[in-house]
Structures are given as C-alpha cells and as structure tokens.
Design a protein around this motif. Structure first.
Motif, mmCIF file in Angstrom:
data_model
loop_
_atom_site.group_PDB
_atom_site.id
_atom_site.type_symbol
_atom_site.label_atom_id
_atom_site.label_comp_id
_atom_site.label_asym_id
_atom_site.label_seq_id
_atom_site.Cartn_x
_atom_site.Cartn_y
_atom_site.Cartn_z
ATOM 1 N N PRO A 1 0.826 -1.263 0.075
ATOM 2 C CA PRO A 1 -0.028 0.019 -0.118
ATOM 3 C C PRO A 1 0.902 1.295 -0.009
ATOM 4 O O PRO A 1 2.034 1.131 0.382
ATOM 5 N N PRO A 2 0.447 2.394 -0.621
ATOM 6 C CA PRO A 2 1.163 3.558 -0.556
ATOM 7 C C PRO A 2 1.535 4.165 0.784
ATOM 8 O O PRO A 2 0.647 3.795 1.852
ATOM 9 N N PRO A 3 2.627 4.744 0.981
ATOM 10 C CA PRO A 3 2.855 5.064 2.390
ATOM 11 C C PRO A 3 1.969 5.962 2.885
ATOM 12 O O PRO A 3 1.471 6.989 2.062
ATOM 13 N N LYS A 4 1.726 5.937 4.262
ATOM 14 C CA LYS A 4 0.858 7.041 4.798
ATOM 15 C C LYS A 4 1.263 8.314 4.791
ATOM 16 O O LYS A 4 2.540 8.533 5.090
ATOM 17 N N ARG A 5 0.494 9.348 4.683
ATOM 18 C CA ARG A 5 0.755 10.665 4.541
ATOM 19 C C ARG A 5 0.893 11.313 6.014
ATOM 20 O O ARG A 5 0.178 10.867 6.907
ATOM 21 N N PRO A 6 2.123 12.080 6.427
ATOM 22 C CA PRO A 6 2.118 12.389 7.847
ATOM 23 C C PRO A 6 0.919 13.265 8.206
ATOM 24 O O PRO A 6 0.444 13.982 7.212
ATOM 25 N N VAL B 1 -7.197 9.197 4.715
ATOM 26 C CA VAL B 1 -6.343 9.855 3.693
ATOM 27 C C VAL B 1 -6.606 11.287 3.668
ATOM 28 O O VAL B 1 -6.109 11.896 2.652
ATOM 29 N N VAL B 2 -7.659 11.891 4.402
ATOM 30 C CA VAL B 2 -7.978 13.163 4.073
ATOM 31 C C VAL B 2 -6.687 14.225 4.577
ATOM 32 O O VAL B 2 -6.056 13.760 5.302
ATOM 33 N N ARG B 3 -6.748 15.271 3.927
ATOM 34 C CA ARG B 3 -5.693 16.424 4.268
ATOM 35 C C ARG B 3 -6.107 16.791 5.790
ATOM 36 O O ARG B 3 -4.919 17.030 6.477
ATOM 37 N N ASP B 4 -7.169 17.263 6.109
ATOM 38 C CA ASP B 4 -7.557 17.754 7.362
ATOM 39 C C ASP B 4 -8.299 16.696 8.300
ATOM 40 O O ASP B 4 -9.634 16.749 8.125
ATOM 41 N N ARG B 5 -7.835 15.799 8.789
ATOM 42 C CA ARG B 5 -8.213 14.700 9.612
ATOM 43 C C ARG B 5 -9.320 15.350 10.837
ATOM 44 O O ARG B 5 -10.489 14.679 11.045
ATOM 45 N N ARG B 6 -8.996 16.423 11.304
ATOM 46 C CA ARG B 6 -9.888 16.870 12.553
ATOM 47 C C ARG B 6 -11.236 17.438 11.897
ATOM 48 O O ARG B 6 -12.279 17.029 12.343
#
Length: 151
Positions: free
Chosen positions: A66-71, A116-121
C-alpha cells in the motif's frame, strides 16, 4: 501433546501451530536464512551470499504494498496524555459495539477514507455531525475506555 491457545501480547490468543519449515537462502537456495537484503528484502544466509547478490546487482524491486501514509498535519505533536493505555486499548478490542461496527465493510471504507484526507480533524467533526452511525461508533469507543468528559 495437545496445547491450549497461547497468549500473543496482552489481548491476542493464537491456536498452537506446527513450526513452519525454515525458508532457504534466495542466493544459494541451500542454507536456512538469517538476514534480509536492504535492496529487495529477499532473505539470505551468509556474507558470501550477500557478496554474490551485490556483485550481480539486484534486479528485484521491493514488493509493491500500500502507498505510504501521509504524515499528519497537526498543529502540535501528540501529547502523552492523548494516548490511551494498553488496558484501555484491550477494552476497545473487546467491546462488542466497536467490534460490531468494524465488521461492516462500508464502515471500514469510511475509516479508510478518513485516514487519507488532508484535514482529519475537520473530517472527523463533519462525520460526527452528519453520520449517526459514526457518532454511535465514537460513543461505543468512549464507553469502552470509560471516558469521562472534563467539566
């Protein structure tokens, strides 16, 4: 001789199994493996086999996973008190409401999309407001860890 399940970590039990056959060296295919090549992650047995592989050049590529997770992009790093203890983590694993929710493939898809969303909060807050099933899942999680909201 029959054995019962053995404990793997604080909450996981695994039935006893027969010992797997030792894997053989990728280079010589004779000796049992001890190490992994850093280039391709194949297994090898000795320095001699390492030298042979290095001299020939590695034609393999690392296995496509799987692609690496984005920090995470959060304003502050996680604080120690933001983490839950092993005891509470075990309680989460064993909570019937949490387990039932995680059996739903559609719900697991929601969690994967959230990851994978940019703004998880913001995405979490939106899900809590608009998705009753997700809000119920969060309630089950809070119940499992005996969370009490600060006054």
């Amino acid at each position: 001789l029959a054995q019962g399940p053995r404990l793997l970590g604080p909450c996981l039990r695994v039935a006893p199994a027969m010992a797997p056959k030792p894997q053989m060296c990728f280079v010589c295919r004779v000796a049992p493996v001890k190490y992994r090549f850093p280039c391709c992650r194949e297994r090898y047995c000795s320095a001699a086999c390492y030298r042979v592989h290095s001299a020939q050049g590695c034609a393999s590529r690392p296995a496509a996973g799987p692609p690496p997770k984005r920090p995470r992009e959060e304003a502050k790093p996680e604080e120690e008190e933001d983490l839950i203890s092993e005891v509470r983590l075990c309680a989460l694993r064993g909570h019937q409401g949490v387990r039932e929710a995680l059996r739903s493939e559609a719900f697991c898809d929601v969690l994967r999309a959230l990851d994978v969303v940019r703004d998880r909060r913001a995405a979490l807050e939106e899900l809590l407001e608009k998705d009753a099933y997700f809000a119920g899942f969060v309630d089950h999680m809070m119940e499992a860890i005996d969370y009490v909201a600060p006054q």
